[in-house]
Design a protein around this motif. Structure first.
Motif, PDB file in Angstrom:
ATOM      1  N   GLU A   1       0.835  -1.210   0.000  1.00 11.37           N
ATOM      2  CA  GLU A   1       0.000   0.000   0.000  1.00 11.37           C
ATOM      3  C   GLU A   1       0.865   1.254   0.000  1.00 11.37           C
ATOM      4  O   GLU A   1       0.570   2.225  -0.695  1.00 11.37           O
ATOM      5  N   ALA A   2       1.951   1.228   0.775  1.00 13.77           N
ATOM      6  CA  ALA A   2       2.862   2.378   0.839  1.00 13.77           C
ATOM      7  C   ALA A   2       3.555   2.590  -0.507  1.00 13.77           C
ATOM      8  O   ALA A   2       3.732   3.732  -0.949  1.00 13.77           O
ATOM      9  N   ARG A   3       3.950   1.501  -1.174  1.00 17.84           N
ATOM     10  CA  ARG A   3       4.570   1.614  -2.503  1.00 17.84           C
ATOM     11  C   ARG A   3       3.586   2.233  -3.483  1.00 17.84           C
ATOM     12  O   ARG A   3       3.932   3.133  -4.256  1.00 17.84           O
ATOM     13  N   TYR A   4       2.349   1.771  -3.449  1.00 13.84           N
ATOM     14  CA  TYR A   4       1.309   2.320  -4.322  1.00 13.84           C
ATOM     15  C   TYR A   4       1.121   3.816  -4.051  1.00 13.84           C
ATOM     16  O   TYR A   4       1.038   4.624  -4.989  1.00 13.84           O
ATOM     17  N   ALA A   5       1.097   4.200  -2.784  1.00 13.51           N
ATOM     18  CA  ALA A   5       0.931   5.617  -2.422  1.00 13.51           C
ATOM     19  C   ALA A   5       2.123   6.446  -2.900  1.00 13.51           C
ATOM     20  O   ALA A   5       1.950   7.554  -3.420  1.00 13.51           O
ATOM     21  N   ARG A   6       3.348   5.903  -2.732  1.00 13.85           N
ATOM     22  CA  ARG A   6       4.546   6.603  -3.225  1.00 13.85           C
ATOM     23  C   ARG A   6       4.478   6.802  -4.730  1.00 13.85           C
ATOM     24  O   ARG A   6       4.804   7.873  -5.253  1.00 13.85           O
ATOM     25  N   GLN A   7       4.027   5.760  -5.430  1.00 16.58           N
ATOM     26  CA  GLN A   7       3.893   5.867  -6.893  1.00 16.58           C
ATOM     27  C   GLN A   7       2.903   6.968  -7.253  1.00 16.58           C
ATOM     28  O   GLN A   7       3.148   7.752  -8.174  1.00 16.58           O
ATOM     29  N   ARG A   8       1.787   7.046  -6.546  1.00 16.65           N
ATOM     30  CA  ARG A   8       0.776   8.075  -6.818  1.00 16.65           C
ATOM     31  C   ARG A   8       1.342   9.476  -6.580  1.00 16.65           C
ATOM     32  O   ARG A   8       1.093  10.389  -7.356  1.00 16.65           O
ATOM     33  N   VAL A   9       2.100   9.633  -5.512  1.00 16.87           N
ATOM     34  CA  VAL A   9       2.729  10.926  -5.226  1.00 16.87           C
ATOM     35  C   VAL A   9       3.681  11.301  -6.363  1.00 16.87           C
ATOM     36  O   VAL A   9       3.665  12.433  -6.854  1.00 16.87           O
ATOM     37  N   TRP A  10       4.485  10.359  -6.801  1.00 20.78           N
ATOM     38  CA  TRP A  10       5.438  10.643  -7.882  1.00 20.78           C
ATOM     39  C   TRP A  10       4.719  10.926  -9.196  1.00 20.78           C
ATOM     40  O   TRP A  10       5.139  11.789  -9.958  1.00 20.78           O
ATOM     41  N   LEU A  11       3.642  10.197  -9.466  1.00 18.40           N
ATOM     42  CA  LEU A  11       2.883  10.463 -10.697  1.00 18.40           C
ATOM     43  C   LEU A  11       2.300  11.872 -10.676  1.00 18.40           C
ATOM     44  O   LEU A  11       2.318  12.575 -11.691  1.00 18.40           O
ATOM     45  N   THR A  12       1.805  12.289  -9.528  1.00 18.51           N
ATOM     46  CA  THR A  12       1.260  13.642  -9.396  1.00 18.51           C
ATOM     47  C   THR A  12       2.372  14.676  -9.533  1.00 18.51           C
ATOM     48  O   THR A  12       2.220  15.685 -10.234  1.00 18.51           O
TER      49      THR A  12
ATOM     50  N   GLU B   1      15.033   7.508  -6.680  1.00 16.58           N
ATOM     51  CA  GLU B   1      15.255   7.334  -5.250  1.00 16.58           C
ATOM     52  C   GLU B   1      15.084   5.865  -4.885  1.00 16.58           C
ATOM     53  O   GLU B   1      14.186   5.192  -5.386  1.00 16.58           O
ATOM     54  N   ALA B   2      15.969   5.397  -4.019  1.00 13.19           N
ATOM     55  CA  ALA B   2      15.887   4.033  -3.500  1.00 13.19           C
ATOM     56  C   ALA B   2      15.397   4.082  -2.060  1.00 13.19           C
ATOM     57  O   ALA B   2      15.720   5.012  -1.316  1.00 13.19           O
ATOM     58  N   PHE B   3      14.619   3.080  -1.703  1.00 14.66           N
ATOM     59  CA  PHE B   3      14.035   2.990  -0.368  1.00 14.66           C
ATOM     60  C   PHE B   3      14.435   1.649   0.244  1.00 14.66           C
ATOM     61  O   PHE B   3      13.845   0.619  -0.081  1.00 14.66           O
TER      62      PHE B   3
ATOM     63  N   LEU C   1      14.034  -0.860   2.760  1.00 15.78           N
ATOM     64  CA  LEU C   1      12.978  -1.138   3.732  1.00 15.78           C
ATOM     65  C   LEU C   1      13.098  -2.564   4.273  1.00 15.78           C
ATOM     66  O   LEU C   1      13.593  -3.453   3.573  1.00 15.78           O
ATOM     67  N   PRO C   2      12.606  -2.830   5.474  1.00 15.47           N
ATOM     68  CA  PRO C   2      12.606  -4.197   6.000  1.00 15.47           C
ATOM     69  C   PRO C   2      11.811  -5.164   5.118  1.00 15.47           C
ATOM     70  O   PRO C   2      12.039  -6.368   5.152  1.00 15.47           O
ATOM     71  N   THR C   3      10.887  -4.628   4.339  1.00 17.33           N
ATOM     72  CA  THR C   3      10.074  -5.453   3.441  1.00 17.33           C
ATOM     73  C   THR C   3      10.741  -5.601   2.072  1.00 17.33           C
ATOM     74  O   THR C   3      10.136  -6.117   1.144  1.00 17.33           O
ATOM     75  N   GLY C   4      11.981  -5.169   1.963  1.00 15.12           N
ATOM     76  CA  GLY C   4      12.746  -5.281   0.721  1.00 15.12           C
ATOM     77  C   GLY C   4      13.009  -3.914   0.123  1.00 15.12           C
ATOM     78  O   GLY C   4      12.194  -2.997   0.257  1.00 15.12           O
ATOM     79  N   CYS C   5      14.157  -3.782  -0.515  1.00 12.03           N
ATOM     80  CA  CYS C   5      14.504  -2.515  -1.161  1.00 12.03           C
ATOM     81  C   CYS C   5      13.539  -2.241  -2.309  1.00 12.03           C
ATOM     82  O   CYS C   5      13.108  -3.164  -3.008  1.00 12.03           O
ATOM     83  N   GLU C   6      13.220  -0.977  -2.469  1.00 11.88           N
ATOM     84  CA  GLU C   6      12.379  -0.527  -3.579  1.00 11.88           C
ATOM     85  C   GLU C   6      13.051   0.684  -4.200  1.00 11.88           C
ATOM     86  O   GLU C   6      13.787   1.410  -3.530  1.00 11.88           O
ATOM     87  N   GLY C   7      12.791   0.901  -5.477  1.00 11.20           N
ATOM     88  CA  GLY C   7      13.328   2.071  -6.138  1.00 11.20           C
ATOM     89  C   GLY C   7      12.312   2.675  -7.078  1.00 11.20           C
ATOM     90  O   GLY C   7      11.463   1.961  -7.626  1.00 11.20           O
ATOM     91  N   LEU C   8      12.391   3.988  -7.233  1.00 13.99           N
ATOM     92  CA  LEU C   8      11.536   4.690  -8.181  1.00 13.99           C
ATOM     93  C   LEU C   8      12.401   5.555  -9.084  1.00 13.99           C
ATOM     94  O   LEU C   8      13.362   6.191  -8.623  1.00 13.99           O
TER      95      LEU C   8
END
Length: 181
Positions: free
Chosen positions: A24-35, A84-86, A88-95
């Motif tokens: 859910e947090a990844r989805y929200a981050r994507q929405r912020v970046w899209l905006t 940006e790379a994130f 996280l304990p749930t695995g690294c993510e990048g955008l």
């Protein structure tokens, strides 16, 4: 210190609620970046079976994925608005926000996933400026294959055909082989 450093991995099992919250947090981050950027996004993660999502192994694989995506963007001459790379304990993510047509970015991402020795371990999602994820099916490709057999990965995963230990051994082998190249 390098955020991709294997020594910084959380190295703990993640619960299902934590995993769902991270999605859910990844989805929200994507929405912020899209905006914010209004352009094509790459959302980068590592395919990681089991409950341990942030380990020295996944950190090394993510670091190589980050490097490969960055190199492709430079080689293609893509204008990068942000990246940006994130870790996280749930695995690294990048955008990555790229001022390029999503279809061209997806084509390059698929080539990277198919041709790089570790590409099968990377999940390079490409979102168009409206937030639609371009899928393998959109370009006529079959679903991903299992790391250990020729069946569709989602079928083996759903049926738990292979143990997490077998899959992790295969991932280690793939990493070692890629580094040796």
């Amino acid at each position: 210190m390098d955020i991709f450093s294997p020594g910084l991995a959380a190295n703990r099992n993640i619960s299902l609620p934590e995993l769902l919250t991270s999605r859910e947090a990844r989805y929200a981050r994507q929405r912020v970046w899209l905006t914010r950027y209004g352009t094509t996004l790459i959302s980068l993660t590592v395919v990681s079976p089991g409950a341990l999502k942030d380990s020295p192994l996944t950190r090394r694989i993510f670091g190589l994925a980050w490097q490969a995506v960055t190199e492709v963007a430079q080689q293609q001459g893509w204008e990068s608005l942000a990246q940006e790379a994130f870790p996280l304990p749930t695995g690294c993510e990048g955008l990555f926000a790229l001022n390029q047509p999503a279809e061209a970015v997806k084509d390059a991402a698929l080539l990277l996933e198919m041709k790089h020795p570790l590409g099968r371990l990377w999940d390079i999602d490409v979102l168009d400026s409206h937030g639609r994820i371009l899928s393998r099916g959109d370009v006529g490709l079959a679903p991903r294959r299992c790391l250990l057999c020729n069946r569709a990965a989602n079928v083996c995963g759903r049926e738990r055909t292979h143990s997490v230990e077998e899959l992790l051994v295969q991932m280690e082998w793939m990493l070692d082989a890629a580094i040796a190249c």
